[in-house]
Design a protein around this motif. Structure first.
Motif, PDB file in Angstrom:
ATOM      1  N   ASP B  41      69.048 136.841  -1.789  1.00  0.00           N
ATOM      2  CA  ASP B  41      67.647 136.549  -2.111  1.00  0.00           C
ATOM      3  C   ASP B  41      67.509 135.898  -3.484  1.00  0.00           C
ATOM      4  O   ASP B  41      66.568 135.135  -3.730  1.00  0.00           O
ATOM      5  CB  ASP B  41      66.823 137.847  -2.136  1.00  0.00           C
ATOM      6  N   GLU B  42      68.463 136.202  -4.369  1.00  0.00           N
ATOM      7  CA  GLU B  42      68.381 135.672  -5.741  1.00  0.00           C
ATOM      8  C   GLU B  42      68.406 134.143  -5.764  1.00  0.00           C
ATOM      9  O   GLU B  42      67.848 133.535  -6.675  1.00  0.00           O
ATOM     10  CB  GLU B  42      69.549 136.190  -6.602  1.00  0.00           C
ATOM     11  N   ILE B  43      69.068 133.533  -4.793  1.00  0.00           N
ATOM     12  CA  ILE B  43      69.125 132.061  -4.784  1.00  0.00           C
ATOM     13  C   ILE B  43      67.709 131.513  -4.593  1.00  0.00           C
ATOM     14  O   ILE B  43      67.252 130.645  -5.336  1.00  0.00           O
ATOM     15  CB  ILE B  43      70.104 131.544  -3.701  1.00  0.00           C
ATOM     16  N   LYS B  44      67.022 132.050  -3.596  1.00  0.00           N
ATOM     17  CA  LYS B  44      65.643 131.668  -3.332  1.00  0.00           C
ATOM     18  C   LYS B  44      64.782 131.862  -4.573  1.00  0.00           C
ATOM     19  O   LYS B  44      63.996 130.998  -4.953  1.00  0.00           O
ATOM     20  CB  LYS B  44      65.116 132.584  -2.220  1.00  0.00           C
ATOM     21  N   LYS B  45      64.947 133.033  -5.199  1.00  0.00           N
ATOM     22  CA  LYS B  45      64.126 133.360  -6.374  1.00  0.00           C
ATOM     23  C   LYS B  45      64.420 132.430  -7.533  1.00  0.00           C
ATOM     24  O   LYS B  45      63.508 132.010  -8.246  1.00  0.00           O
ATOM     25  CB  LYS B  45      64.410 134.803  -6.827  1.00  0.00           C
ATOM     26  N   SER B  46      65.697 132.092  -7.729  1.00  0.00           N
ATOM     27  CA  SER B  46      65.971 131.268  -8.908  1.00  0.00           C
ATOM     28  C   SER B  46      65.481 129.839  -8.691  1.00  0.00           C
ATOM     29  O   SER B  46      65.026 129.184  -9.631  1.00  0.00           O
ATOM     30  CB  SER B  46      67.437 131.349  -9.346  1.00  0.00           C
ATOM     31  N   ILE B  47      65.504 129.366  -7.446  1.00  0.00           N
ATOM     32  CA  ILE B  47      64.963 128.024  -7.183  1.00  0.00           C
ATOM     33  C   ILE B  47      63.442 128.030  -7.347  1.00  0.00           C
ATOM     34  O   ILE B  47      62.862 127.082  -7.891  1.00  0.00           O
ATOM     35  CB  ILE B  47      65.364 127.542  -5.764  1.00  0.00           C
ATOM     36  N   LYS B  48      62.814 129.106  -6.925  1.00  0.00           N
ATOM     37  CA  LYS B  48      61.356 129.225  -7.104  1.00  0.00           C
ATOM     38  C   LYS B  48      61.002 129.153  -8.598  1.00  0.00           C
ATOM     39  O   LYS B  48      60.051 128.478  -9.001  1.00  0.00           O
ATOM     40  CB  LYS B  48      60.883 130.541  -6.484  1.00  0.00           C
ATOM     41  N   ALA B  49      61.798 129.848  -9.401  1.00  0.00           N
ATOM     42  CA  ALA B  49      61.556 129.837 -10.850  1.00  0.00           C
ATOM     43  C   ALA B  49      61.760 128.443 -11.432  1.00  0.00           C
ATOM     44  O   ALA B  49      61.027 128.015 -12.335  1.00  0.00           O
ATOM     45  CB  ALA B  49      62.474 130.847 -11.536  1.00  0.00           C
ATOM     46  N   VAL B  50      62.739 127.716 -10.902  1.00  0.00           N
ATOM     47  CA  VAL B  50      62.977 126.336 -11.363  1.00  0.00           C
ATOM     48  C   VAL B  50      61.781 125.451 -10.998  1.00  0.00           C
ATOM     49  O   VAL B  50      61.281 124.678 -11.824  1.00  0.00           O
ATOM     50  CB  VAL B  50      64.298 125.773 -10.769  1.00  0.00           C
ATOM     51  N   ASN B  51      61.281 125.591  -9.765  1.00  0.00           N
ATOM     52  CA  ASN B  51      60.092 124.814  -9.363  1.00  0.00           C
ATOM     53  C   ASN B  51      58.896 125.110 -10.266  1.00  0.00           C
ATOM     54  O   ASN B  51      58.159 124.200 -10.653  1.00  0.00           O
ATOM     55  CB  ASN B  51      59.670 125.158  -7.931  1.00  0.00           C
ATOM     56  N   GLU B  52      58.704 126.390 -10.580  1.00  0.00           N
ATOM     57  CA  GLU B  52      57.535 126.763 -11.393  1.00  0.00           C
ATOM     58  C   GLU B  52      57.582 126.103 -12.761  1.00  0.00           C
ATOM     59  O   GLU B  52      56.563 125.700 -13.301  1.00  0.00           O
ATOM     60  CB  GLU B  52      57.457 128.285 -11.543  1.00  0.00           C
ATOM     61  N   ARG B  53      58.763 125.995 -13.298  1.00  0.00           N
ATOM     62  CA  ARG B  53      58.896 125.420 -14.619  1.00  0.00           C
ATOM     63  C   ARG B  53      59.002 123.886 -14.586  1.00  0.00           C
ATOM     64  O   ARG B  53      58.352 123.188 -15.330  1.00  0.00           O
ATOM     65  CB  ARG B  53      60.170 125.986 -15.250  1.00  0.00           C
ATOM     66  N   TRP B  54      59.863 123.397 -13.682  1.00  0.00           N
ATOM     67  CA  TRP B  54      60.228 121.978 -13.721  1.00  0.00           C
ATOM     68  C   TRP B  54      59.592 121.146 -12.611  1.00  0.00           C
ATOM     69  O   TRP B  54      59.847 119.940 -12.524  1.00  0.00           O
ATOM     70  CB  TRP B  54      61.760 121.830 -13.658  1.00  0.00           C
ATOM     71  N   GLY B  55      58.800 121.798 -11.742  1.00  0.00           N
ATOM     72  CA  GLY B  55      58.014 121.047 -10.762  1.00  0.00           C
ATOM     73  C   GLY B  55      58.633 120.891  -9.390  1.00  0.00           C
ATOM     74  O   GLY B  55      59.725 121.375  -9.109  1.00  0.00           O
ATOM     75  N   GLY B  56      57.884 120.223  -8.509  1.00  0.00           N
ATOM     76  CA  GLY B  56      58.345 119.976  -7.153  1.00  0.00           C
ATOM     77  C   GLY B  56      58.176 121.192  -6.260  1.00  0.00           C
ATOM     78  O   GLY B  56      57.775 122.265  -6.708  1.00  0.00           O
ATOM     79  N   ASP B  57      58.464 120.992  -4.973  1.00  0.00           N
ATOM     80  CA  ASP B  57      58.271 122.093  -4.031  1.00  0.00           C
ATOM     81  C   ASP B  57      59.489 122.267  -3.124  1.00  0.00           C
ATOM     82  O   ASP B  57      59.382 122.584  -1.946  1.00  0.00           O
ATOM     83  CB  ASP B  57      56.999 121.887  -3.209  1.00  0.00           C
ATOM     84  N   PHE B  58      60.653 122.052  -3.700  1.00  0.00           N
ATOM     85  CA  PHE B  58      61.901 122.246  -2.960  1.00  0.00           C
ATOM     86  C   PHE B  58      62.000 123.686  -2.463  1.00  0.00           C
ATOM     87  O   PHE B  58      61.686 124.625  -3.186  1.00  0.00           O
ATOM     88  CB  PHE B  58      63.094 121.928  -3.872  1.00  0.00           C
ATOM     89  N   GLU B  59      62.453 123.829  -1.227  1.00  0.00           N
ATOM     90  CA  GLU B  59      62.511 125.168  -0.619  1.00  0.00           C
ATOM     91  C   GLU B  59      63.921 125.567  -0.217  1.00  0.00           C
ATOM     92  O   GLU B  59      64.713 124.722   0.196  1.00  0.00           O
ATOM     93  CB  GLU B  59      61.743 125.146   0.705  1.00  0.00           C
ATOM     94  N   VAL B  60      64.187 126.855  -0.292  1.00  0.00           N
ATOM     95  CA  VAL B  60      65.404 127.423   0.285  1.00  0.00           C
ATOM     96  C   VAL B  60      64.973 128.286   1.462  1.00  0.00           C
ATOM     97  O   VAL B  60      64.090 129.132   1.319  1.00  0.00           O
ATOM     98  CB  VAL B  60      66.169 128.283  -0.737  1.00  0.00           C
ATOM     99  N   GLU B  61      65.566 128.032   2.614  1.00  0.00           N
ATOM    100  CA  GLU B  61      65.165 128.788   3.803  1.00  0.00           C
ATOM    101  C   GLU B  61      66.380 129.445   4.432  1.00  0.00           C
ATOM    102  O   GLU B  61      67.402 128.801   4.656  1.00  0.00           O
ATOM    103  CB  GLU B  61      64.515 127.826   4.802  1.00  0.00           C
ATOM    104  N   GLU B  62      66.256 130.721   4.684  1.00  0.00           N
ATOM    105  CA  GLU B  62      67.313 131.483   5.353  1.00  0.00           C
ATOM    106  C   GLU B  62      67.249 131.165   6.852  1.00  0.00           C
ATOM    107  O   GLU B  62      66.172 131.188   7.444  1.00  0.00           O
ATOM    108  CB  GLU B  62      67.037 132.972   5.110  1.00  0.00           C
ATOM    109  N   VAL B  63      68.379 130.826   7.447  1.00  0.00           N
ATOM    110  CA  VAL B  63      68.403 130.622   8.909  1.00  0.00           C
ATOM    111  C   VAL B  63      69.430 131.580   9.497  1.00  0.00           C
ATOM    112  O   VAL B  63      70.363 132.004   8.816  1.00  0.00           O
ATOM    113  CB  VAL B  63      68.747 129.151   9.297  1.00  0.00           C
ATOM    114  N   SER B  64      69.246 131.948  10.775  1.00  0.00           N
ATOM    115  CA  SER B  64      70.134 132.985  11.291  1.00  0.00           C
ATOM    116  C   SER B  64      71.347 132.379  11.988  1.00  0.00           C
ATOM    117  O   SER B  64      72.372 133.027  12.130  1.00  0.00           O
ATOM    118  CB  SER B  64      69.376 133.920  12.222  1.00  0.00           C
ATOM    119  N   ASN B  65      71.247 131.123  12.397  1.00  0.00           N
ATOM    120  CA  ASN B  65      72.309 130.566  13.221  1.00  0.00           C
ATOM    121  C   ASN B  65      72.391 129.058  12.984  1.00  0.00           C
ATOM    122  O   ASN B  65      71.476 128.318  13.341  1.00  0.00           O
ATOM    123  CB  ASN B  65      71.964 130.877  14.687  1.00  0.00           C
ATOM    124  N   TRP B  66      73.490 128.605  12.390  1.00  0.00           N
ATOM    125  CA  TRP B  66      73.564 127.180  12.068  1.00  0.00           C
ATOM    126  C   TRP B  66      73.661 126.312  13.316  1.00  0.00           C
ATOM    127  O   TRP B  66      73.212 125.173  13.341  1.00  0.00           O
ATOM    128  CB  TRP B  66      74.695 126.869  11.088  1.00  0.00           C
TER     129      TRP B  66
END
Lengths: 174, 174
Positions: B41-66
């Motif tokens: 979950d920390e990956i998602k959270k750290s990217i969210k924090a990067v967006n909040e500071r540096w902009g954009g709306d890049f997302e990390v999404e967990e998928v169950s089956n590639w």
């Protein structure tokens, strides 16, 4: 024009995998050598194993003090490029760097970089002004420096990949 | 032409830092999103924090089956590009990929990649045929795809770096 990579701020164990990626990128993208302070012997060993299989003579060298590396490099008349998200855009500076026709020390930090590095470097260069990865930054910088030609270089390894649309094709020299 | 990154083979804890670099590179180099199986979950959270500071709306999404991600992507008529040292050189294939004018799923493996990925991908693309780093490979691929323009994109963040020859200059929106 030769490029040598100086990896600073390596944290023992914690940065092992990232610094290994830095070394592999330095090698694959045309640098001669990576200098690193206080790293694991395994990094040296794994690069040696890569050379034995895939060719070339890229070296990893342990140095005891990055500041004296910078000073020696400066006094030799060669140039220092520090990759940082705060710097001048690579695409605005690469032609000037090439025109110097000097060997380059390419400095790659980990999370925080001492202020001295900014002052001692001839060029502080950004690969975009967003936070990302020193591994990516190094790859893009060397790619711009060598104009993508490094990707077609023959390393004369005992194993050579034959580019393939669907499979894994490897030529092995016996 | 949109790019979504699918990170496969992520190993819990062990790959945490490398997958975080993959996400940061995907974001900084113009992809819309990173899909990942079984990550922290920390990956998602750290990217969210990067967006909040540096902009954009890049997302990390967990998928169950590639595999079902690849199937859905294929059936939508969009294209799959797998980055691998065994593939066709990016510089020999990038024009064909662009001419498709389709959205791209860019698949990035960790150490070993299941054979199916080679078969299900429309393009198996190498960034040089030497071993290096999936982080560097992604950066170079997206750089070729977007012709370096992504490096000058304005993310409209609350913090913005002003490129500087010697210091750290950041404009903060209040």
């Amino acid at each position: 024009m030769k490029a040598v990579v100086l990896r600073i701020g390596h944290r023992y164990v914690r940065d092992y995998r990232v610094t290994t990626h830095v070394a592999l990128v330095a090698r694959a993208f045309g640098a001669e050598k990576m200098l690193v302070v206080n790293s694991e012997d395994e990094i040296k060993k794994s690069i040696k194993a890569v050379n034995e299989r895939w060719g070339g003579d890229f070296e990893v060298e342990e140095v005891s003090n990055w500041k004296s590396v910078l000073k020696d490099w400066k006094s030799s008349g060669n140039k220092i490029v520090h990759l940082t998200m705060y710097g001048i855009s690579v695409d605005d500076a690469i032609d000037d760097i090439k025109e110097e026709k000097k060997d380059l020390l390419v400095v790659i930090g980990a999370e925080k970089v001492p202020r001295d590095i900014f002052d001692m470097s001839d060029y502080n260069i950004s690969i975009g002004n967003q936070p990302h990865s020193e591994i990516a930054a190094l790859a893009i910088f060397l790619d711009r420096l060598f104009r993508g030609k490094q990707l077609k270089r023959n390393f004369n390894g005992s194993m050579n990949i034959v580019p393939s649309a669907k499979g894994k094709v490897v030529k092995t020299m016996m």
